[in-house]
Motif scaffolding. Structure first.
Motif, short mmCIF file in Angstrom:
data_model
loop_
_atom_site.label_atom_id
_atom_site.label_comp_id
_atom_site.label_asym_id
_atom_site.label_seq_id
_atom_site.Cartn_x
_atom_site.Cartn_y
_atom_site.Cartn_z
N TYR A 176 -42.26 21.14 90.89
CA TYR A 176 -41.94 20.17 88.92
C TYR A 176 -43.68 19.50 89.67
CZ TYR A 176 -41.85 18.04 84.81
OH TYR A 176 -41.80 17.80 84.18
N ARG A 177 -42.64 18.21 90.42
CA ARG A 177 -44.23 17.03 90.79
C ARG A 177 -45.41 18.03 91.80
NH1 ARG A 177 -39.05 14.98 93.62
NH2 ARG A 177 -39.13 16.15 96.01
N LYS A 178 -45.09 19.24 92.01
CA LYS A 178 -46.83 19.02 91.94
C LYS A 178 -47.33 19.35 91.38
CE LYS A 178 -45.70 20.79 97.44
NZ LYS A 178 -45.78 21.71 98.22
N ALA A 179 -46.55 19.89 90.73
CA ALA A 179 -47.08 20.44 88.64
C ALA A 179 -47.46 19.73 88.24
CB ALA A 179 -46.24 21.91 88.59
N GLU A 180 -47.26 18.60 88.54
CA GLU A 180 -47.19 17.22 87.47
C GLU A 180 -48.56 16.17 87.60
OE1 GLU A 180 -43.87 14.20 85.39
OE2 GLU A 180 -44.44 14.33 87.54
N SER A 181 -47.60 16.68 89.33
CA SER A 181 -49.25 15.97 90.22
C SER A 181 -51.20 15.87 89.73
CB SER A 181 -48.82 15.46 91.50
OG SER A 181 -50.35 15.10 92.76
N ALA A 182 -50.41 17.68 89.78
CA ALA A 182 -51.71 18.71 89.18
C ALA A 182 -51.83 18.33 88.02
CB ALA A 182 -51.25 20.21 89.54
N THR A 361 -46.86 23.97 80.38
CA THR A 361 -46.74 25.22 80.43
C THR A 361 -45.43 25.01 81.58
OG1 THR A 361 -48.00 25.97 78.20
CG2 THR A 361 -45.97 27.55 79.51
N LYS A 362 -46.58 25.54 82.30
CA LYS A 362 -45.73 25.70 83.94
C LYS A 362 -44.93 24.88 84.16
CE LYS A 362 -46.94 28.89 86.15
NZ LYS A 362 -45.95 29.51 86.35
N LEU A 363 -44.47 23.45 83.25
CA LEU A 363 -43.97 22.74 83.83
C LEU A 363 -42.54 22.76 83.08
CD1 LEU A 363 -45.89 18.90 83.92
CD2 LEU A 363 -44.84 19.84 85.94
N SER A 364 -43.05 23.05 81.92
CA SER A 364 -41.54 23.57 81.10
C SER A 364 -40.78 24.57 82.06
CB SER A 364 -42.42 23.74 80.01
OG SER A 364 -41.31 24.31 79.06
N GLU A 365 -41.45 25.79 82.22
CA GLU A 365 -41.12 26.62 82.89
C GLU A 365 -40.16 26.17 84.40
OE1 GLU A 365 -43.96 29.12 83.71
OE2 GLU A 365 -44.55 30.29 81.71
N ILE A 366 -40.97 25.58 84.97
CA ILE A 366 -40.57 25.05 86.33
C ILE A 366 -38.85 24.28 85.60
CG2 ILE A 366 -40.28 23.30 88.39
CD1 ILE A 366 -43.76 23.84 88.04
N ILE A 370 -35.17 24.61 87.00
CA ILE A 370 -34.40 23.23 87.45
C ILE A 370 -32.53 23.30 86.77
CG2 ILE A 370 -34.30 20.40 87.85
CD1 ILE A 370 -37.03 20.34 88.29
N VAL A 371 -32.93 23.04 85.78
CA VAL A 371 -31.90 23.28 84.92
C VAL A 371 -30.88 24.34 85.50
CG1 VAL A 371 -30.79 23.15 82.49
CG2 VAL A 371 -32.97 21.67 82.59
N SER A 372 -31.24 25.18 85.15
CA SER A 372 -30.22 26.39 85.48
C SER A 372 -30.17 26.49 86.59
CB SER A 372 -31.39 27.59 85.45
OG SER A 372 -32.12 28.09 86.02
#
Length: 390
Positions: A176-182, A361-366, A370-372
């Protein structure tokens, strides 16, 4: 605690019989090479890993020392569920207790933090906390907590399972951190280029700005309805479709501002912290309180485009904060209104938003992973430690 249904070899133990509160003291951390300070604000709820800290070089009055392998437990406001496993040495707040096992052949150090994260342990901590504004528990109270302790070989098996589940959470969190940084990098580059090549207008002119309010608290027929009334504490997601408190139809008839779906909400007073700027899209019609502003973009702007501009400019917007008469932070709206936002064509806005939303969308999937993973870890933790086993 009932021992009737314990597995063979398990024993009911008091926490203080197998764990000690180390309470080490370090009065000259600089001279002794200790350079990290950990406060309660650096420990994330339900996360054993410390990712943030302050520097001893900046000064501290704390003297409690922790070392690798210890479990850190936040005794103040235990409902925040702050437990961490020390992977480095440092100095910590006096509101953090430092636990370690008395005998590794009786209780594995790796299992201790999961015991402290269990619902049973937190229930005990909350039940023994005192104080109204800032309740605290104590080592004296916590050491009497009773829990079932398995044999050492089973402790090892349980620890392996829980550590694997924790690692899964960490891997998804890092993804998630990497996708958010991107996303942040791509968004900044695209918006910066548009600012250089397109006409810019004042932020005030992107649409209609509306203010919120709080219906009378003395009117019981205004509250506990079905219509979302958003306050700053609800601003935890990019899209807001619900709220902790809700209004009735009666309240909606009393000149309450209703913000349409596909609008923007921002916090302008009270909860604007040094490192955050709460902004969100509305996923449905909502009302909101007086510490917030709503924006209904005009036909020249895509709501999502304006939202992403806010996200990219959050640091600059925070520089426009000032102290209110009540000592809280608020946005200087005249400065905010005067900020410039690019106004590209609808087609260019759509292209930019498509790029941004691909990342979101990718962040939402990740986030779902995380939640699960967290739910699985929580379930395993409460099944394996802190409760009786049949």
């Amino acid at each position: 605690m009932n021992t009737k249904h314990l597995k063979s070899g398990w024993k009911i133990m008091k926490f203080g019989d197998v764990v000690k509160n180390a309470n080490l003291v370090e009065r000259d951390p600089v001279a002794n090479g200790v350079d990290r300070i950990v406060g309660l604000e650096h420990i994330d709820p339900e996360n054993l890993h410390i990712r943030r800290w302050n520097s001893v070089a900046d000064g501290t009055s704390f003297t409690r020392k922790f070392v690798p392998g210890q479990t850190l437990f936040g005794k103040r406001r235990a409902y925040q569920r702050k437990v961490a496993y020390a992977e480095f040495e440092g100095i910590c707040s006096g509101d953090i207790l430092t636990f370690e096992t008395k005998d590794k052949s009786v209780l594995l150090p790796e299992l201790l933090p999961f015991i402290c994260q269990s619902d049973a342990f937190f229930d005990h901590a909350l039940g023994t906390s005192a104080g109204s504004l800032s309740p605290r528990t104590s080592w004296t109270a916590l050491k009497d907590f009773e829990f079932p302790l398995p044999p050492l070989d089973e402790q090892k098996r349980i620890a392996e399972i829980l550590l694997a589940a924790d690692e899964a959470v960490e891997k998804w969190t890092e993804a998630y951190r990497k996708a958010e940084s991107a996303l942040n990098s791509a968004r900044s580059q695209i918006l910066q280029k548009l600012s250089q090549t397109e006409v810019c207008v004042s932020l005030k002119d992107v649409g209609r700005w509306v203010s919120g309010g709080t219906p009378s608290r003395s009117r019981s027929d205004f509250w506990n309805g079905d219509f979302p009334w958003v306050s700053p504490k609800d601003m935890k997601q990019d899209v807001i479709s619900d709220s902790e408190e809700k209004l009735t139809d009666t309240a909606l008839n009393e000149r309450v501002t209703i913000l349409p779906s596909d609008s923007i909400l921002i916090v302008v007073r009270g909860m604007i912290l040094a490192h955050t700027f709460p902004v969100a899209l509305t996923g449905r019609e909502v009302t909101f309180n007086q510490d917030m502003k709503g924006i209904i973009p005009n036909s020249d702007f895509s709501t999502e485009f304006v939202f992403h501009w806010f996200k990219d400019n959050s640091a600059r917007i925070l520089q426009a904060t000032e102290e209110s008469t009540h000592g809280t932070k608020r946005l200087a709206t005249d400065v905010l209104y005067g900020m410039q936002i690019p106004k590209p064509s609808p087609a260019k806005q759509e292209m930019a938003v498509t790029a941004f939303e691909t990342f979101r969308t990718k962040l939402s999937e990740i986030s779902e992973h995380i939640v699960s993973s967290q739910q699985m870890l929580c379930s395993l933790r409460n099944t394996k430690v802190g409760a009786a086993h049949v």
